[in-house]
Write a protein that holds these residues in place. Structure first.
Motif, PDB file in Angstrom:
ATOM      1  N   PRO A  45      36.305  47.155 -13.438  1.00 40.59           N
ATOM      2  CA  PRO A  45      36.317  48.242 -12.450  1.00 40.59           C
ATOM      3  C   PRO A  45      35.071  49.117 -12.492  1.00 40.59           C
ATOM      4  N   LYS A  46      34.525  49.393 -13.672  1.00 45.14           N
ATOM      5  CA  LYS A  46      33.360  50.266 -13.762  1.00 45.14           C
ATOM      6  C   LYS A  46      32.138  49.630 -13.104  1.00 45.14           C
ATOM      7  N   THR A  47      31.977  48.339 -13.287  1.00 47.62           N
ATOM      8  CA  THR A  47      30.855  47.646 -12.630  1.00 47.62           C
ATOM      9  C   THR A  47      31.058  47.623 -11.125  1.00 47.62           C
ATOM     10  N   ILE A  48      32.298  47.388 -10.709  1.00 48.83           N
ATOM     11  CA  ILE A  48      32.612  47.407  -9.277  1.00 48.83           C
ATOM     12  C   ILE A  48      32.284  48.778  -8.695  1.00 48.83           C
ATOM     13  N   GLU A  49      32.699  49.827  -9.399  1.00 47.46           N
ATOM     14  CA  GLU A  49      32.436  51.201  -8.951  1.00 47.46           C
ATOM     15  C   GLU A  49      30.931  51.473  -8.890  1.00 47.46           C
ATOM     16  N   HIS A  50      30.205  51.031  -9.897  1.00 50.62           N
ATOM     17  CA  HIS A  50      28.754  51.247  -9.947  1.00 50.62           C
ATOM     18  C   HIS A  50      28.051  50.539  -8.791  1.00 50.62           C
ATOM     19  N   ASN A  51      28.427  49.289  -8.549  1.00 52.53           N
ATOM     20  CA  ASN A  51      27.792  48.532  -7.464  1.00 52.53           C
ATOM     21  C   ASN A  51      28.102  49.143  -6.103  1.00 52.53           C
ATOM     22  N   LEU A  52      29.314  49.648  -5.948  1.00 51.03           N
ATOM     23  CA  LEU A  52      29.689  50.281  -4.685  1.00 51.03           C
ATOM     24  C   LEU A  52      28.942  51.603  -4.504  1.00 51.03           C
ATOM     25  N   ALA A  53      28.805  52.361  -5.602  1.00 53.98           N
ATOM     26  CA  ALA A  53      28.165  53.679  -5.516  1.00 53.98           C
ATOM     27  C   ALA A  53      26.717  53.574  -5.049  1.00 53.98           C
ATOM     28  N   LYS A  54      26.050  52.474  -5.397  1.00 57.45           N
ATOM     29  CA  LYS A  54      24.666  52.299  -4.983  1.00 57.45           C
ATOM     30  C   LYS A  54      24.527  52.168  -3.475  1.00 57.45           C
ATOM     31  N   GLU A  55      25.572  51.664  -2.819  1.00 61.66           N
ATOM     32  CA  GLU A  55      25.519  51.430  -1.376  1.00 61.66           C
ATOM     33  C   GLU A  55      26.313  52.450  -0.581  1.00 61.66           C
ATOM     34  N   LEU A  56      27.184  53.202  -1.249  1.00 66.41           N
ATOM     35  CA  LEU A  56      28.095  54.094  -0.545  1.00 66.41           C
ATOM     36  C   LEU A  56      27.390  55.157   0.295  1.00 66.41           C
ATOM     37  N   PRO A  57      26.248  55.691  -0.140  1.00 68.44           N
ATOM     38  CA  PRO A  57      25.568  56.668   0.726  1.00 68.44           C
ATOM     39  C   PRO A  57      25.250  56.122   2.110  1.00 68.44           C
ATOM     40  N   TYR A  58      24.932  54.844   2.195  1.00 69.19           N
ATOM     41  CA  TYR A  58      24.693  54.251   3.515  1.00 69.19           C
ATOM     42  C   TYR A  58      25.968  54.293   4.357  1.00 69.19           C
ATOM     43  N   MET A  59      27.112  53.986   3.711  1.00 68.84           N
ATOM     44  CA  MET A  59      28.386  53.966   4.430  1.00 68.84           C
ATOM     45  C   MET A  59      28.747  55.358   4.951  1.00 68.84           C
ATOM     46  N   GLU A  60      28.369  56.391   4.184  1.00 70.42           N
ATOM     47  CA  GLU A  60      28.706  57.764   4.537  1.00 70.42           C
ATOM     48  C   GLU A  60      27.945  58.234   5.764  1.00 70.42           C
ATOM     49  N   THR A  61      26.823  57.579   6.074  1.00 69.14           N
ATOM     50  CA  THR A  61      25.977  58.065   7.172  1.00 69.14           C
ATOM     51  C   THR A  61      26.706  58.059   8.514  1.00 69.14           C
ATOM     52  N   GLU A  62      27.616  57.111   8.707  1.00 70.37           N
ATOM     53  CA  GLU A  62      28.339  57.073   9.987  1.00 70.37           C
ATOM     54  C   GLU A  62      29.207  58.315  10.139  1.00 70.37           C
ATOM     55  N   ASN A  63      29.894  58.715   9.065  1.00 65.94           N
ATOM     56  CA  ASN A  63      30.712  59.931   9.117  1.00 65.94           C
ATOM     57  C   ASN A  63      29.847  61.169   9.338  1.00 65.94           C
ATOM     58  N   ILE A  64      28.694  61.192   8.669  1.00 61.74           N
ATOM     59  CA  ILE A  64      27.786  62.332   8.813  1.00 61.74           C
ATOM     60  C   ILE A  64      27.282  62.425  10.256  1.00 61.74           C
TER      61      ILE A  64
ATOM     62  N   GLU B 162      32.675  65.782  -1.781  1.00 69.58           N
ATOM     63  CA  GLU B 162      32.336  64.600  -2.585  1.00 69.58           C
ATOM     64  C   GLU B 162      32.789  63.331  -1.869  1.00 69.58           C
ATOM     65  N   ILE B 163      31.978  62.284  -1.964  1.00 63.65           N
ATOM     66  CA  ILE B 163      32.307  61.012  -1.316  1.00 63.65           C
ATOM     67  C   ILE B 163      33.421  60.318  -2.097  1.00 63.65           C
ATOM     68  N   ASN B 164      34.487  59.971  -1.415  1.00 62.06           N
ATOM     69  CA  ASN B 164      35.614  59.244  -2.018  1.00 62.06           C
ATOM     70  C   ASN B 164      35.628  57.816  -1.481  1.00 62.06           C
ATOM     71  N   PRO B 165      35.440  56.808  -2.327  1.00 66.53           N
ATOM     72  CA  PRO B 165      35.383  55.420  -1.843  1.00 66.53           C
ATOM     73  C   PRO B 165      36.614  55.002  -1.048  1.00 66.53           C
ATOM     74  N   LEU B 166      37.784  55.530  -1.391  1.00 73.73           N
ATOM     75  CA  LEU B 166      39.005  55.147  -0.677  1.00 73.73           C
ATOM     76  C   LEU B 166      38.993  55.591   0.783  1.00 73.73           C
ATOM     77  N   ASP B 167      38.119  56.565   1.101  1.00 74.21           N
ATOM     78  CA  ASP B 167      38.021  56.994   2.493  1.00 74.21           C
ATOM     79  C   ASP B 167      37.384  55.921   3.383  1.00 74.21           C
ATOM     80  N   PHE B 168      36.807  54.889   2.766  1.00 75.44           N
ATOM     81  CA  PHE B 168      36.056  53.892   3.532  1.00 75.44           C
ATOM     82  C   PHE B 168      36.744  52.529   3.598  1.00 75.44           C
TER      83      PHE B 168
END
Length: 482
Positions: free
Chosen positions: A366-385, A441-447
């Protein structure tokens, strides 16, 4: 070694599907003992049915046939075949040696395909039943894994490029649904499989009509009686000398379908292992590489890909065989079918054993999964922004362009310079987005949308009925031999 010396198993090629991969159940099903016992079962069914319809066959003759149904004299049959060059007649004579009183009525009115084709559909039926049970067990194991990780966010991919997040459980449902569809197809093949029964040399039943003095009704009854005795409630409507070879093509289509599903899943597992997110189980003393002790190679998934690729390559043979059966039949199907049909079943059986083993022991990080997702999550947040900025009065097209420019700059920073993703900081400092509150704060479950709920619904609607249907089935071995 002289030509008269016996051939040892150590000096000749042995089929790896038997030696290394397939289960004991499937290997035994396609073995010579099972096949030739089935031949004798058919001779008994034919003789019993002919007696019931009035032919002069005694109870003593039938009892002698039954006595030796499973007591095979394969060495005698082998010698007869060396002389006769005909496998069915060799076994007729070998059976007759054991049953001298019944010898005159063995194979009465039948052609070789009465034995070989009816035996094949019996073996195919039983092999399909084994495959259905293995599919159900694999689906069950994958379903349990999906539930366990229904809400674990992970990076989704399209074009093998980072895309909108999903969950580990939802991705597993994608793999599982392919196998659910395959199981439905296997069940359909089972439901539509028929006996060839007593059709005669060219499918006209002429020899049986002669035996029964021209009584068409008795010939029809004979066909139904034999089919019922070997466990079928229906026969193929019309045949030539063989049952329609179209059936074999449809069978390999279904087995190839399973192969396609397993290959896709095993490939995904190999890709995820490369990302250090999910791995197949590894045993304590397992060696990944003879040169590199640290390696944890996805051996099971790689073997699945190898075996299923083999099955997919077999799909074309029955299709070509069906296309080239001249008139009432030709014999160019025989050698091909001896190879293709059993080996396709053996390879799919082995692949399902491996996949059930993997699904029952997935290792998740799970920690590696979380880390890999966190690297890309800011891009995902741009649509909401962007949507928030539009709601505050911004121009959607201008905002889109600002995000595109920032994204290119961030990609250069991350990929070329190895620096962290600062996408959110850049947008926070951009006046075009000044109306947006960046403090949340960005919550991955929101995506992940409805991914967790989709897992729940899939389990309930697709997997639970399969679990209920196969709940009473005896368990099959799942040992990974090598």
């Amino acid at each position: 070694m002289s030509e008269s010396d016996p051939i040892s198993t150590e000096s000749t090629y042995q089929n790896p599907l038997i030696e290394r991969y397939a289960s004991r159940e499937m290997a035994t099903l396609w073995g010579p003992e099972r096949r030739f016992q089935t031949w004798r079962q058919l001779w008994i069914a034919l003789a019993e049915s002919e007696q019931e319809l009035g032919l002069p066959i005694s109870d003593a003759q039938l009892e002698q046939l039954r006595k030796f149904r499973t007591k095979l004299n394969l060495d005698v049959a082998k010698e007869y075949e060396r002389v006769r060059r005909h496998d069915v007649m060799a076994h007729v004579e070998a059976y007759g040696d054991q049953c001298p009183e019944a010898k005159p009525i063995i194979h009465l009115g039948a052609t070789s395909c009465f034995i070989t084709d009816n035996a094949d559909v019996i073996l195919i039926r039983d092999a399909l039943g084994l495959i259905a049970r293995r599919l159900a067990a694999t689906i069950d194991a994958m379903g349990r894994f999906a539930v366990q990780h229904r809400a674990l966010p992970c990076l989704g991919f399209t074009h093998l490029q980072p895309a909108q997040p999903t969950t580990v459980g939802k991705r597993c449902c994608l793999w599982t649904y392919d196998l659910v569809l395959d199981l439905h197809e296997i069940q359909h093949r089972l439901e539509t499989l028929c006996a060839r029964s007593a059709k005669g040399t060219t499918g006209t039943q002429a020899s049986f009509l002669q035996l029964f003095g021209g009584d068409h009704d008795k010939v029809r009854q004979l066909e139904q009686k034999v089919a019922q005795k070997i466990g079928f409630d229906k026969t193929y409507a019309v045949t030539g000398q063989t049952y329609p070879r179209k059936v074999d093509a449809q069978l390999l289509d279904a087995l190839s379908g399973i192969a396609q599903s397993l290959h896709k899943t095993a490939t995904d597992i190999r890709l995820l292992a490369n990302r250090k997110e999910i791995e197949e189980p590894i045993e304590k003393h397992q060696i990944g590489s003879s040169a590199m002790p640290y390696k944890r190679n996805p051996m099971r998934s790689e073997r699945i890909c190898a075996l299923t690729r083999f099955v997919m390559s077999l799909q074309s043979s029955p299709a070509m065989t069906a296309a080239t059966q001249w008139m009432e039949r030709t014999l160019d199907d025989s050698a091909n079918r001896r190879l293709v049909i059993p080996q396709a079943f053996l390879a799919i059986d082995a692949s399902l054993v491996l996949m059930q083993n993997i699904a029952s022991g997935f290792v998740v990080y799970p920690k590696t999964i979380e880390h890999n997702l966190a690297k890309e999550l800011p891009y995902m947040e741009t649509e909401n922004i962007m949507m928030k900025a539009v709601k505050a009065g911004g121009d959607r097209q201008e905002l889109h362009e600002r995000i595109r420019v920032h994204s290119r700059e961030v990609a250069q920073r991350v990929n070329a310079e190895g620096k962290p993703n600062d996408m959110i900081d850049r947008l926070r400092d951009d006046p075009a987005f000044s109306a947006v509150d960046f403090n949340t704060e960005i919550n991955p479950l929101d995506f992940v949308g409805r991914a967790p709920e989709q897992v729940d619904e899939f389990i309930q609607e697709q997997i639970e009925p399969i679990r209920q249907r196969y709940a009473g089935e005896s368990s099959l071995s799942v040992e990974v031999t090598v």
